[in-house]
Design an enzyme around this catalytic site. Structure first.
Site, PDB file in Angstrom:
ATOM      1  N   GLY A  55     -61.752  -6.909 -19.497  1.00 48.22           N
ATOM      2  CA  GLY A  55     -60.971  -7.820 -20.331  1.00 48.22           C
ATOM      3  C   GLY A  55     -60.493  -9.033 -19.556  1.00 48.22           C
ATOM      4  CG  HIS A  58     -57.099  -7.941 -15.980  1.00 41.86           C
ATOM      5  ND1 HIS A  58     -55.866  -7.441 -16.273  1.00 41.86           N
ATOM      6  CD2 HIS A  58     -57.971  -7.351 -16.853  1.00 41.86           C
ATOM      7  CE1 HIS A  58     -55.972  -6.558 -17.276  1.00 41.86           C
ATOM      8  NE2 HIS A  58     -57.231  -6.502 -17.643  1.00 41.86           N
ATOM      9  CG  HIS A 220     -54.826  -3.355 -19.959  1.00 42.14           C
ATOM     10  ND1 HIS A 220     -55.254  -2.292 -19.199  1.00 42.14           N
ATOM     11  CD2 HIS A 220     -55.834  -4.273 -19.956  1.00 42.14           C
ATOM     12  CE1 HIS A 220     -56.481  -2.549 -18.761  1.00 42.14           C
ATOM     13  NE2 HIS A 220     -56.849  -3.738 -19.199  1.00 42.14           N
ATOM     14  CG  ASP A 400     -20.060 -33.079  -2.690  1.00 40.70           C
ATOM     15  OD1 ASP A 400     -19.617 -34.112  -2.159  1.00 40.70           O
ATOM     16  OD2 ASP A 400     -20.971 -32.388  -2.192  1.00 40.70           O
ATOM     17  CB  SER A 445     -26.823 -36.687   3.502  1.00 38.95           C
ATOM     18  OG  SER A 445     -25.844 -37.010   2.551  1.00 38.95           O
ATOM     19  N   GLY A 485     -33.475 -42.574   4.973  1.00 38.82           N
ATOM     20  CA  GLY A 485     -32.529 -42.317   3.884  1.00 38.82           C
ATOM     21  C   GLY A 485     -32.969 -42.916   2.567  1.00 38.82           C
ATOM     22  CB  THR A 493     -25.255 -46.251   0.504  1.00 34.98           C
ATOM     23  OG1 THR A 493     -25.919 -47.309   1.201  1.00 34.98           O
ATOM     24  CG2 THR A 493     -26.088 -45.832  -0.696  1.00 34.98           C
ATOM     25  CG  MET A 494     -23.786 -45.240   5.054  1.00 34.29           C
ATOM     26  SD  MET A 494     -23.760 -43.503   5.607  1.00 34.29           S
ATOM     27  CE  MET A 494     -22.774 -43.543   7.057  1.00 34.29           C
TER      28      MET A 494
END
Length: 570
Positions: A55, A58, A220, A400, A445, A485, A493-494
């Protein structure tokens, strides 16, 4: 009905085979039948042809095992259904017409497969073909197998390999039947499942509770021998091997200390590769603890049950001749390309590389230069600790909320480092050492970005102490941050503060520039740039996932950089 990525439910077995053949130049479909054959059929003239099948559902079994050194062809049925007598017969005729010296049918022990392959064999013999059949029943699940006998499951793949290597080496049909029959008796397999599977267009064949696993399932989705609570991988493997080798189980595999085996760790279709690796490691450890030698280990998807999340373990007792047949070359796409050698959990590790000894100029400095460096660093540290709460507050809007903590961690790490040894006064060594401290201790980071900046800046300061060197160092640091980066000026950003300061520091390259005046201008530029980030759309970093309408404050990274530069100037 469970979700499936198919074109049509009725055509899925044909479509899967068509896809396999389309991607493999070594395979061909037999017109009008669900049969896959080797593309180089004339190459089997004078050799025994090997046919298998069953069959669909498989995969990669069985079409993935068609190739030189394995199967000559396979006959596929619909999903979990035996192939038709007509298609099996067509495959036998195709290899006979290509000049095969006899044909061996390798059949998994299911009533439907035995009946259809058996009927085709009788009809082919009536036409004068030399055809034999070996039925493989390697399932160790049932302690008292019923009249149907042991089911044929993943161990069949090893039988394909042994038969294929013998046929490729020119063995006769009689010899292949004899050796393959003996090998099939020395194979045992047991499955373990965490989930059911479902045929396209249907509901799952059974249900397992969230905290249940089932031992001894068929491929099966047929019922196993027992359900139990989900066990950790090592305990699950131990349970499987115990059941497979238990002498009170009529379908057990007799395994004695000192035996050599080939191990197959087979993904039943839906287990993650991560889990498969864990199970494989547990199986090797468990067998070694029983003093079983694992001559070879194969890990992957060899014979699946659609998307069933589960694993089967196959063991074949082997001698040197069988290992040689397992190692023999094959072009079959689903056979793994593994180096010949035993599996063991006791491999020696590569020793960790030793760090290069410190060069004399890396030694801590002494004297007035060092004292000045310490004063500047102490100012930077107290500034960062003072603005910790402010940075966290700015970071809550877009990240965060830990930017202040991260910078405070950096300040504490630098203080600890200065307490443990006087910092070097030479600029290149100083920046390099600070990069190490921040990479190890700062985290986030930011730690990596500062580390990149300082490492690149240090490299461009090597052996230089003139004013223009600091402008070059700033540019080199920024270039490294941008390369890895991915941010650019204007991305909030920085980098916005750093680039503004760098622009001002370019004046150091003019003859007769006053370094203090230039630095003061750089600090002013950095502070203005940090303030300007409140009107920018975030283009990089975590803040870039937040709608700009919610970011009405300056970027905390840019504010931190401006503060550090200000502390250096004081």
């Amino acid at each position: 009905v469970s979700k499936k990525l198919v074109a049509t439910v009725s055509g899925c077995a044909d479509d899967a085979l068509a896809g396999l053949v389309a991607c493999n130049p070594g395979l061909r479909l037999l017109q009008g039948h669900r049969v896959v054959l080797r593309a180089d059929l004339p190459a089997i003239r004078g050799r025994v042809a090997l046919l298998s099948g069953g069959g669909s559902g498989h995969e990669p079994a069985h079409a993935g095992y068609v190739g030189k050194g394995m199967l000559t062809g396979v006959v596929a049925g619909a999903v979990f259904a035996s192939p038709s007598v007509g298609s099996v017969l067509a495959a036998i005729r195709a290899v006979a017409q290509a000049g095969a010296a006899g044909t061996l049918l390798i059949v998994k022990n299911y009533t439907g497969d035995r009946l259809n392959f058996g009927m085709a064999l009788e009809r082919a013999r009536a036409e004068g073909a030399d055809v034999r059949m070996v039925v493989v029943g390697d399932d160790c699940a049932f302690a008292t197998p019923g009249k149907a006998g042991r089911r044929g499951i993943c161990g069949t793949v090893l039988i394909h390999k042994v038969a294929g290597a013998l046929a490729e080496a020119g063995a006769s049909l009689d010899e292949i039947v004899e050796k393959v029959t003996a090998a099939a008796k020395a194979v045992g397999t047991l499955g373990l499942s965490l989930s059911p599977c479902s045929i396209p267009g249907s509901k799952p064949s059974f249900q397992l509770a969230e905290d249940e696993m089932e031992l001894g399932l068929g491929i099966h989705g047929e019922a196993g021998v027992r359900r139990m609570k989900v066990l950790p991988a090592d305990k699950a493997v131990e349970t499987m091997l115990e059941h497979m080798t238990d002498p009170s189980n009529a379908s057990h595999l007799p395994l004695t200390p000192g035996s050599s085996v080939v191990l197959v760790v087979n993904n039943l279709g839906g287990l993650s590769c991560l889990e498969l690796g864990i199970v494989a490691g547990a199986a090797v450890r468990c067998l070694e603890s029983r003093e079983i030698r694992i001559a070879r280990a194969l890990v992957g998807s060899f014979m699946t049950a659609l998307e069933m999340a589960g694993v089967s373990l196959t063991l074949m007792l082997v001698d040197e001749e069988l290992v040689g047949l397992i190692d023999a070359k094959t072009t079959a796409m689903a056979w793994p390309n593994i180096p010949a050698g035993p599996a063991t959990a006791r491999r020696e590790e590569v020793p960790a590389p030793r760090e290069a000894p410190r060069k004399p100029q890396d030694e801590p400095g002494v004297g007035p230069g060092t004292a000045r460096v310490e004063r500047v660093l102490e100012r930077v540290c107290s500034t960062l600790l003072d603005i910790q709460d402010k940075l966290n507050e700015l970071d809550r809007g877009a990240g965060d909320g830990d930017c202040g903590h991260t910078h405070a961690r950096a300040a504490q790490a630098i203080r600890e480092w200065m307490r443990s040894r006087p910092p070097p006064a030479a600029p290149a060594q100083l920046l390099s050492a600070l990069a190490d401290v921040l990479l190890e201790q700062m985290g986030g980071s930011s730690g990596v970005l500062y580390g990149l900046f300082l490492t690149a800046a240090a490299r461009s300061l090597r052996g230089r102490s003139d004013s223009p060197a600091w402008a070059d160092a700033m540019d080199a640091g920024i270039e490294a941050m941008q390369r890895y980066g991915g941010a650019a000026p204007g991305d909030r950003t920085m980098l916005d503060s750093l680039c503004a300061a760098a622009q001002a520091l370019h004046s150091l390259r003019s003859p007769g520039a006053d370094p203090l005046q230039v630095l003061a201008a750089a600090v002013q530029s950095a502070e203005a740039a940090a303030e300007a980030t409140k009107h920018m759309e975030a283009g990089a970093g975590r803040a870039s996932y937040i709608r700009s309408s919610r970011l009405e404050q300056p970027d905390p990274g840019a504010v931190a950089v401006a503060a550090v530069l200000g502390a250096v100037l004081e």
